[in-house]
Design a protein around this motif. Structure first.
Motif, mmCIF file in Angstrom:
data_model
loop_
_atom_site.group_PDB
_atom_site.id
_atom_site.type_symbol
_atom_site.label_atom_id
_atom_site.label_comp_id
_atom_site.label_asym_id
_atom_site.label_seq_id
_atom_site.Cartn_x
_atom_site.Cartn_y
_atom_site.Cartn_z
ATOM 1 N N LYS A 116 -5.956 -7.303 -47.576
ATOM 2 C CA LYS A 116 -7.201 -8.000 -47.893
ATOM 3 C C LYS A 116 -7.134 -8.545 -49.315
ATOM 4 C CE LYS A 116 -12.235 -7.546 -47.646
ATOM 5 N NZ LYS A 116 -12.367 -8.827 -48.239
ATOM 6 N N HIS A 138 -4.689 -16.874 -37.350
ATOM 7 C CA HIS A 138 -5.904 -16.046 -37.313
ATOM 8 C C HIS A 138 -5.610 -14.641 -37.827
ATOM 9 C CE1 HIS A 138 -9.327 -18.181 -35.581
ATOM 10 N NE2 HIS A 138 -8.446 -18.894 -34.892
ATOM 11 N N LEU A 139 -4.468 -14.081 -37.457
ATOM 12 C CA LEU A 139 -4.086 -12.763 -37.947
ATOM 13 C C LEU A 139 -4.023 -12.759 -39.474
ATOM 14 C CD1 LEU A 139 -2.943 -9.841 -37.667
ATOM 15 C CD2 LEU A 139 -0.667 -10.914 -37.543
ATOM 16 N N ASP A 142 -7.639 -13.212 -40.927
ATOM 17 C CA ASP A 142 -8.434 -12.001 -40.716
ATOM 18 C C ASP A 142 -7.968 -10.882 -41.642
ATOM 19 O OD1 ASP A 142 -9.862 -13.350 -38.759
ATOM 20 O OD2 ASP A 142 -8.788 -12.406 -37.082
ATOM 21 N N SER A 143 -6.653 -10.720 -41.776
ATOM 22 C CA SER A 143 -6.106 -9.682 -42.655
ATOM 23 C C SER A 143 -6.488 -9.934 -44.107
ATOM 24 C CB SER A 143 -4.583 -9.639 -42.530
ATOM 25 O OG SER A 143 -4.197 -9.291 -41.225
ATOM 26 N N GLY A 145 -9.177 -11.352 -45.087
ATOM 27 C CA GLY A 145 -10.629 -11.349 -45.247
ATOM 28 C C GLY A 145 -11.183 -12.746 -45.441
ATOM 29 N N SER A 146 -10.462 -13.741 -44.959
ATOM 30 C CA SER A 146 -10.849 -15.143 -45.137
ATOM 31 C C SER A 146 -11.827 -15.614 -44.078
ATOM 32 C CB SER A 146 -9.624 -16.061 -45.019
ATOM 33 O OG SER A 146 -8.773 -15.950 -46.102
ATOM 34 N N GLU A 147 -12.633 -16.567 -44.478
ATOM 35 C CA GLU A 147 -13.363 -17.372 -43.505
ATOM 36 C C GLU A 147 -12.319 -18.287 -42.866
ATOM 37 O OE1 GLU A 147 -16.469 -21.127 -43.338
ATOM 38 O OE2 GLU A 147 -16.544 -19.798 -45.092
ATOM 39 N N VAL A 148 -12.315 -18.383 -41.544
ATOM 40 C CA VAL A 148 -11.350 -19.233 -40.845
ATOM 41 C C VAL A 148 -12.034 -20.527 -40.428
ATOM 42 C CG1 VAL A 148 -9.808 -19.436 -38.867
ATOM 43 C CG2 VAL A 148 -10.165 -17.215 -39.928
#
Length: 180
Positions: A116, A138-139, A142-143, A145-148
């Motif tokens: 993170k 996406h992985l 997500d890891s 802690g980002s807005e995608v």
């Protein structure tokens, strides 16, 4: 459009040419480019140290990093090593350095850093990026802690995918600058 933050542009492998959105933004807004010693056969630890040297020139709380491709991994490695709370990071088209499609010649960028990030971030991905699958992108996001933000079929979000001025990207960068 004006920005309050100190924006540091960090290109990926091979640097960003004059028609790349990073170069256009750098010129248009007087952003600072992180100049690496080796753009063609980079060593991760060198890129991380250089990036840190640039960040230290500013008040970190006011710095936004704008990374493309391999620079996204470099920024994640930098965050892991230095744990500095910058204003944010705009991470575009993160390359999967572990993928078979990734170019050879880089050192130390595997495995992909998945910790993170200690700051806000937006990761922009595409459905058809040759250097990363949407699932892996996406992985990473997500890891971290980002807005995608998935912008659809946008290739590697570079010149060959017709991303020059990229005003929609500027709008996303402005979100980080204003703190959402």
């Amino acid at each position: 459009m004006t920005f309050n933050a100190d924006i540091l542009i960090h290109p990926g492998l091979g640097n960003s040419g004059p028609q790349h959105w990073q170069s256009i933004w750098e010129k248009q807004f007087n952003f600072t480019r992180v100049e690496q010693q080796d753009w063609e056969t980079p060593v991760c630890s060198d890129w991380v140290k250089t990036l840190n040297d640039y960040v230290k020139r500013y008040d970190p709380a006011n710095v936004i990093l704008v990374g493309h491709s391999l620079a996204c991994a470099a920024i994640a490695y930098w965050a892991r090593q230095y744990n500095i709370g910058i204003k944010g990071a705009f991470l575009v088209a993160p390359s999967d350095t572990e993928a078979d499609s990734y170019p050879t010649g880089t050192s130390g960028f595997t495995p992909m850093p998945l910790g993170k990030l200690p700051f806000k971030s937006i990761t922009v991905i595409s459905n058809n990026d040759f250097y990363v699958t949407p699932e892996r992108a996406h992985l990473f996001a997500d890891s971290w802690g980002s807005e995608v933000v998935n912008i659809g079929d946008a290739g590697h979000i570079n010149v060959s995918a017709n991303y020059g001025d990229w005003n929609e990207g500027l709008d996303l960068l402005k979100k980080l600058d204003t703190g959402y």
